[in-house]
Design an enzyme around this catalytic site. Sequence first.
Site, PDB file in Angstrom:
ATOM      1  N   SER A 191       0.982  -1.266  -0.122  1.00 24.28           N
ATOM      2  CA  SER A 191       0.045  -0.095  -0.102  1.00 24.28           C
ATOM      3  C   SER A 191       0.681   1.307  -0.045  1.00 24.28           C
ATOM      4  O   SER A 191       0.454   2.377  -0.008  1.00 24.28           O
ATOM      5  CB  SER A 191      -1.002   0.059   1.216  1.00 24.28           C
ATOM      6  N   GLY A 196       5.048   0.175  -3.536  1.00 24.77           N
ATOM      7  CA  GLY A 196       3.918  -1.046  -3.525  1.00 24.77           C
ATOM      8  C   GLY A 196       3.002  -0.471  -4.760  1.00 24.77           C
ATOM      9  O   GLY A 196       2.712  -1.440  -5.339  1.00 24.77           O
ATOM     10  N   TYR A 198      18.185   3.160  10.995  1.00 22.24           N
ATOM     11  CA  TYR A 198      17.449   2.734   9.714  1.00 22.24           C
ATOM     12  C   TYR A 198      18.613   2.144   8.774  1.00 22.24           C
ATOM     13  O   TYR A 198      18.543   1.064   8.301  1.00 22.24           O
ATOM     14  CB  TYR A 198      16.952   3.994   8.881  1.00 22.24           C
ATOM     15  N   THR A 246      17.440   4.876  -5.072  1.00 21.96           N
ATOM     16  CA  THR A 246      18.169   6.219  -4.558  1.00 21.96           C
ATOM     17  C   THR A 246      16.655   6.845  -4.122  1.00 21.96           C
ATOM     18  O   THR A 246      15.943   6.023  -3.712  1.00 21.96           O
ATOM     19  CB  THR A 246      18.576   7.035  -5.693  1.00 21.96           C
ATOM     20  N   ARG A 285      20.959  15.173  -4.515  1.00 24.70           N
ATOM     21  CA  ARG A 285      20.255  13.659  -4.549  1.00 24.70           C
ATOM     22  C   ARG A 285      20.199  13.409  -5.936  1.00 24.70           C
ATOM     23  O   ARG A 285      19.750  13.908  -6.898  1.00 24.70           O
ATOM     24  CB  ARG A 285      19.038  14.046  -3.602  1.00 24.70           C
TER      25      ARG A 285
HETATM   26  P1  NAP Z   1       5.866   3.809   2.517  1.00 22.43           P
HETATM   27  O1  NAP Z   1       5.243   4.568   1.269  1.00 22.43           O
HETATM   28  O2  NAP Z   1       6.179   4.416   3.647  1.00 22.43           O
HETATM   29  O3  NAP Z   1       5.079   2.556   2.483  1.00 22.43           O
HETATM   30  C1  NAP Z   1       5.609   1.460   3.579  1.00 22.43           C
HETATM   31  C2  NAP Z   1       4.762   0.259   3.423  1.00 22.43           C
HETATM   32  O4  NAP Z   1       5.109  -0.568   4.622  1.00 22.43           O
HETATM   33  C3  NAP Z   1       3.304   0.406   3.378  1.00 22.43           C
HETATM   34  O5  NAP Z   1       2.544  -0.518   2.869  1.00 22.43           O
HETATM   35  C4  NAP Z   1       2.909  -0.010   5.248  1.00 22.43           C
HETATM   36  O6  NAP Z   1       1.764  -0.465   5.408  1.00 22.43           O
HETATM   37  C5  NAP Z   1       4.077  -1.197   5.160  1.00 22.43           C
HETATM   38  N1  NAP Z   1       4.394  -1.346   6.535  1.00 22.43           N
HETATM   39  C6  NAP Z   1       5.070  -0.381   7.387  1.00 22.43           C
HETATM   40  N2  NAP Z   1       5.157  -1.137   8.754  1.00 22.43           N
HETATM   41  C7  NAP Z   1       4.682  -2.339   8.674  1.00 22.43           C
HETATM   42  C8  NAP Z   1       4.465  -3.306   9.595  1.00 22.43           C
HETATM   43  N3  NAP Z   1       4.965  -3.228  10.733  1.00 22.43           N
HETATM   44  N4  NAP Z   1       3.712  -4.346   9.325  1.00 22.43           N
HETATM   45  C9  NAP Z   1       3.279  -4.587   7.796  1.00 22.43           C
HETATM   46  N5  NAP Z   1       3.649  -3.509   6.927  1.00 22.43           N
HETATM   47  C10 NAP Z   1       4.024  -2.374   7.394  1.00 22.43           C
HETATM   48  O7  NAP Z   1       7.277   3.298   1.858  1.00 22.43           O
HETATM   49  P2  NAP Z   1       7.820   3.332   0.582  1.00 22.43           P
HETATM   50  O8  NAP Z   1       8.532   4.612   0.350  1.00 22.43           O
HETATM   51  O9  NAP Z   1       7.093   2.730  -0.544  1.00 22.43           O
HETATM   52  O10 NAP Z   1       9.075   2.214   0.612  1.00 22.43           O
HETATM   53  C11 NAP Z   1       9.260   0.907   0.221  1.00 22.43           C
HETATM   54  C12 NAP Z   1      10.515   0.600   0.444  1.00 22.43           C
HETATM   55  O11 NAP Z   1      11.475   1.131  -0.180  1.00 22.43           O
HETATM   56  C13 NAP Z   1      11.179   0.589   1.674  1.00 22.43           C
HETATM   57  O12 NAP Z   1      11.785  -0.690   2.177  1.00 22.43           O
HETATM   58  C14 NAP Z   1      12.097   1.639   2.035  1.00 22.43           C
HETATM   59  O13 NAP Z   1      13.006   1.481   3.044  1.00 22.43           O
HETATM   60  C15 NAP Z   1      12.680   1.660   0.570  1.00 22.43           C
HETATM   61  N6  NAP Z   1      13.174   2.836   0.095  1.00 22.43           N
HETATM   62  C16 NAP Z   1      12.306   4.037  -0.260  1.00 22.43           C
HETATM   63  C17 NAP Z   1      12.746   5.222  -0.524  1.00 22.43           C
HETATM   64  C18 NAP Z   1      11.908   6.612  -0.622  1.00 22.43           C
HETATM   65  O14 NAP Z   1      12.422   7.472  -1.047  1.00 22.43           O
HETATM   66  N7  NAP Z   1      10.646   6.326  -0.423  1.00 22.43           N
HETATM   67  C19 NAP Z   1      14.275   5.177  -1.054  1.00 22.43           C
HETATM   68  C20 NAP Z   1      14.930   4.127  -0.806  1.00 22.43           C
HETATM   69  C21 NAP Z   1      14.479   2.921  -0.541  1.00 22.43           C
HETATM   70  P3  NAP Z   1       0.454   0.484   5.643  1.00 22.43           P
HETATM   71  O15 NAP Z   1       0.100   1.292   4.217  1.00 22.43           O
HETATM   72  O16 NAP Z   1      -0.794  -0.456   5.890  1.00 22.43           O
HETATM   73  O17 NAP Z   1       0.977   1.323   6.654  1.00 22.43           O
HETATM   74  P1  GDP Z   2      17.564  11.854   2.586  1.00 21.98           P
HETATM   75  O1  GDP Z   2      17.795  11.987   1.176  1.00 21.98           O
HETATM   76  O2  GDP Z   2      17.561  10.524   3.218  1.00 21.98           O
HETATM   77  O3  GDP Z   2      18.260  12.751   3.332  1.00 21.98           O
HETATM   78  O4  GDP Z   2      15.880  12.287   2.596  1.00 21.98           O
HETATM   79  P2  GDP Z   2      14.868  13.425   2.638  1.00 21.98           P
HETATM   80  O5  GDP Z   2      13.935  13.235   1.749  1.00 21.98           O
HETATM   81  O6  GDP Z   2      14.378  13.562   3.825  1.00 21.98           O
HETATM   82  O7  GDP Z   2      15.671  14.602   2.022  1.00 21.98           O
HETATM   83  C1  GDP Z   2      16.590  15.469   2.871  1.00 21.98           C
HETATM   84  C2  GDP Z   2      17.113  16.880   2.207  1.00 21.98           C
HETATM   85  O8  GDP Z   2      16.051  17.676   1.721  1.00 21.98           O
HETATM   86  C3  GDP Z   2      17.988  17.568   3.408  1.00 21.98           C
HETATM   87  O9  GDP Z   2      19.017  18.318   2.759  1.00 21.98           O
HETATM   88  C4  GDP Z   2      16.807  18.492   3.954  1.00 21.98           C
HETATM   89  O10 GDP Z   2      17.388  19.495   4.250  1.00 21.98           O
HETATM   90  C5  GDP Z   2      16.119  18.835   2.456  1.00 21.98           C
HETATM   91  N1  GDP Z   2      14.904  19.335   2.927  1.00 21.98           N
HETATM   92  C6  GDP Z   2      14.376  20.453   2.614  1.00 21.98           C
HETATM   93  N2  GDP Z   2      13.094  20.686   3.222  1.00 21.98           N
HETATM   94  C7  GDP Z   2      12.730  19.521   3.551  1.00 21.98           C
HETATM   95  C8  GDP Z   2      11.309  18.913   3.930  1.00 21.98           C
HETATM   96  O11 GDP Z   2      10.228  19.471   3.972  1.00 21.98           O
HETATM   97  N3  GDP Z   2      11.511  17.713   4.426  1.00 21.98           N
HETATM   98  C9  GDP Z   2      12.421  16.815   4.204  1.00 21.98           C
HETATM   99  N4  GDP Z   2      12.502  15.353   4.453  1.00 21.98           N
HETATM  100  N5  GDP Z   2      13.452  17.311   3.839  1.00 21.98           N
HETATM  101  C10 GDP Z   2      13.787  18.439   3.426  1.00 21.98           C
END
Ligand code: NAP
Ligand code: GDP
Length: 323
Positions: free
Chosen positions: A13, A17, A145, A173, A217
């Site tokens: 979700s 996903g 993390y 990323t 980034r």
């Molecule tokens: P997200 O939007 O926050 O979604 C997290 C998902 O994990 C949701 O489906 C949530 O379910 C589920 N979840 C969290 N805790 C849980 C638990 N205790 N039991 C069962 N389900 C649980 O995250 P995302 O951004 O899609 O991230 C997906 C993956 O990509 C993660 O492993 C993250 O570390 C990795 N990742 C993300 C980023 C990024 O920039 N977003 C970057 C690099 C890697 P509910 O919706 O029901 O809460």
């Molecule tokens: P990171 O790449 O893991 O550091 O994750 P973020 O997506 O949180 O990006 C962080 C960078 O964006 C840092 O340089 C923050 O200072 C900058 N930033 C600026 N405004 C925001 C904001 O509203 N939320 C977050 N998360 N970061 C912000």
Amino acid sequence: MATESVILVTGGSGLVGKAIQWVIENDPSERYGKKAGEQWIFLTSKDGDLRNTNDTKAIFAKYKPTHVIHLAALVGGLFKNMKYKLDFLRDNMLINDNVLECSKEAGVKKVVSCLSTCIFPDKTTYPIDETMVHNGPPHDSNFGYAYGKRMIDVQNHAYHEQYGCHFTSVIPTNVFGPHDNYNLEDSHVLPGLTHKCYLAKQNNTPFVVGGTGKPLRQFIYSRDLAKLFIWTLREYQEIDPIILSVGEEDEVSIKDVADAIVKAVDFKGEYSFDTSRADGQFKKTASNDKLKKYLPDFEFTPFDVAVKESVEWFVANFDQCRK
Ligand code: NAP
Ligand code: GDP
């Protein structure tokens, strides 16, 4: 056609996903779209808490997956990571241990788990590549993390060497796209700033970006990442992780991100940087050479186009999206 494979997507979700579900249901190509004989199950936390071993066992007993894409995690941007380091460490270690152990017990043929470029060593040379995951301590802002996530790679190798399991991982990323978490404080930069800019436009107030705007980034659109996840599940054979990223030349500053959002939101008001807020890691430039060797023709959605689509999705779904 009889079901030949059951693909269980934990965290189904969330941002990534939902994007995988979108690609599976909408992509017409054989490489990325749904194949005959496949059943895809997208889990949410309502199906069970994956920190809990019994909940996880019950999910595996119910669906009997042959393949797992493991996304579920406690996820957040810089500011949330700084506040909840122990939660990030423990929750993610518990989730990963339960999912991988249940996958081994169930004889799952392949698991693809998700790491992140923010788990790499802080003091390093650039660009970072897949061989450098464990080379030194991560940035202090997100060490909970980072260590939780790094252990997935250790576990994958241990499961492979002791039991022959085909468990691997990908390293995306920064991700963004529809269905992101748009919370103002605890989200990642792109959805957080999208929400802030939208409110600034609605309320005729200044748009304030955290930090100096200078950190760099690499962003990947969630629907591009989704295709690469599906490719990894179907075609990538290594246990070692693979970085899923745009090239080094596509790295942008946080100011570039804010500018793209201002343009997509069509915000015309005052815009400034709050330099009292943390910048986090200055950069984590990653190499996508390994990916390019496997998929030299993969086309990433241009950053501006992807930001525009994401902002449009946020505006259209403002009432019901996560915030
Ligand atoms: P997200 O939007 O926050 O979604 C997290 C998902 O994990 C949701 O489906 C949530 O379910 C589920 N979840 C969290 N805790 C849980 C638990 N205790 N039991 C069962 N389900 C649980 O995250 P995302 O951004 O899609 O991230 C997906 C993956 O990509 C993660 O492993 C993250 O570390 C990795 N990742 C993300 C980023 C990024 O920039 N977003 C970057 C690099 C890697 P509910 O919706 O029901 O809460
Ligand atoms: P990171 O790449 O893991 O550091 O994750 P973020 O997506 O949180 O990006 C962080 C960078 O964006 C840092 O340089 C923050 O200072 C900058 N930033 C600026 N405004 C925001 C904001 O509203 N939320 C977050 N998360 N970061 C912000």
